[in-house]
Design an enzyme around this catalytic site. Structure first.
Site, mmCIF file in Angstrom:
data_model
loop_
_atom_site.group_PDB
_atom_site.id
_atom_site.type_symbol
_atom_site.label_atom_id
_atom_site.label_comp_id
_atom_site.label_asym_id
_atom_site.label_seq_id
_atom_site.Cartn_x
_atom_site.Cartn_y
_atom_site.Cartn_z
ATOM 1 N N VAL A 26 0.845 -1.190 0.000
ATOM 2 C CA VAL A 26 0.000 0.000 0.000
ATOM 3 C C VAL A 26 0.885 1.246 0.000
ATOM 4 O O VAL A 26 1.887 1.311 0.718
ATOM 5 C CB VAL A 26 -0.898 0.024 1.260
ATOM 6 C CG1 VAL A 26 -1.772 1.263 1.288
ATOM 7 C CG2 VAL A 26 -1.739 -1.222 1.330
ATOM 8 N N CYS A 27 0.483 2.241 -0.802
ATOM 9 C CA CYS A 27 1.134 3.556 -0.793
ATOM 10 C C CYS A 27 0.029 4.597 -0.627
ATOM 11 O O CYS A 27 -1.007 4.307 -0.024
ATOM 12 C CB CYS A 27 1.961 3.767 -2.059
ATOM 13 S SG CYS A 27 0.974 3.777 -3.579
ATOM 14 N N TYR A 28 0.220 5.782 -1.143
ATOM 15 C CA TYR A 28 -0.795 6.831 -1.024
ATOM 16 C C TYR A 28 -1.997 6.577 -1.929
ATOM 17 O O TYR A 28 -3.137 6.586 -1.485
ATOM 18 C CB TYR A 28 -0.199 8.208 -1.363
ATOM 19 C CG TYR A 28 0.827 8.673 -0.376
ATOM 20 C CD1 TYR A 28 0.451 9.313 0.797
ATOM 21 C CD2 TYR A 28 2.178 8.454 -0.615
ATOM 22 C CE1 TYR A 28 1.399 9.736 1.712
ATOM 23 C CE2 TYR A 28 3.134 8.876 0.295
ATOM 24 C CZ TYR A 28 2.738 9.514 1.455
ATOM 25 O OH TYR A 28 3.680 9.924 2.356
#
Length: 110
Positions: free
Chosen positions: A64-66
């Site tokens: 997961v990132c932004y």
């Protein structure tokens, strides 16, 4: 699996609940502390080697990132390190938080 897969938050939640998928969050430490998927591990250039060394390479792993862009590169990197079941979560933490606000936590990385 020779490549990672891109999945929506709904499928990511299902993998967490049914298969105990590992969640790694590659956002900066301040963003992680402000909010992250419950049970996620913060992963950065300093912690990735230990994570890989101690990981079950066959466990489903959600990155997961932004917004779901940077996580694709990180997911590809993990596949290159021998992980066999890697997913990039489309929409990143922002879409996850909007979809599952009860499945988020706050606090620093362990």
């Amino acid at each position: 699996m020779s490549e990672f897969k891109r999945i929506p938050p709904e499928q990511a939640l299902e993998l967490r609940k049914k298969e105990g998928a590992v969640v790694v969050d590659i956002r900066d430490p301040q963003a992680f502390a402000a909010g992250h998927i419950t049970g996620a591990r913060h992963l950065d250039n300093h912690s990735v080697a230990d994570f890989i060394r101690n990981a079950d390479l066959d466990a489903p792993t959600l990155v997961v990132c932004y917004h779901g862009n940077s996580s694709q590169s990180a997911a590809a990197y993990l596949v290159g390190q021998g992980f066999s079941d890697v997913y990039s979560v489309d929409g990143g933490f922002e879409l996850w938080r909007a979809t599952y606000p009860a499945e988020t936590a706050q606090g620093n990385a362990e």
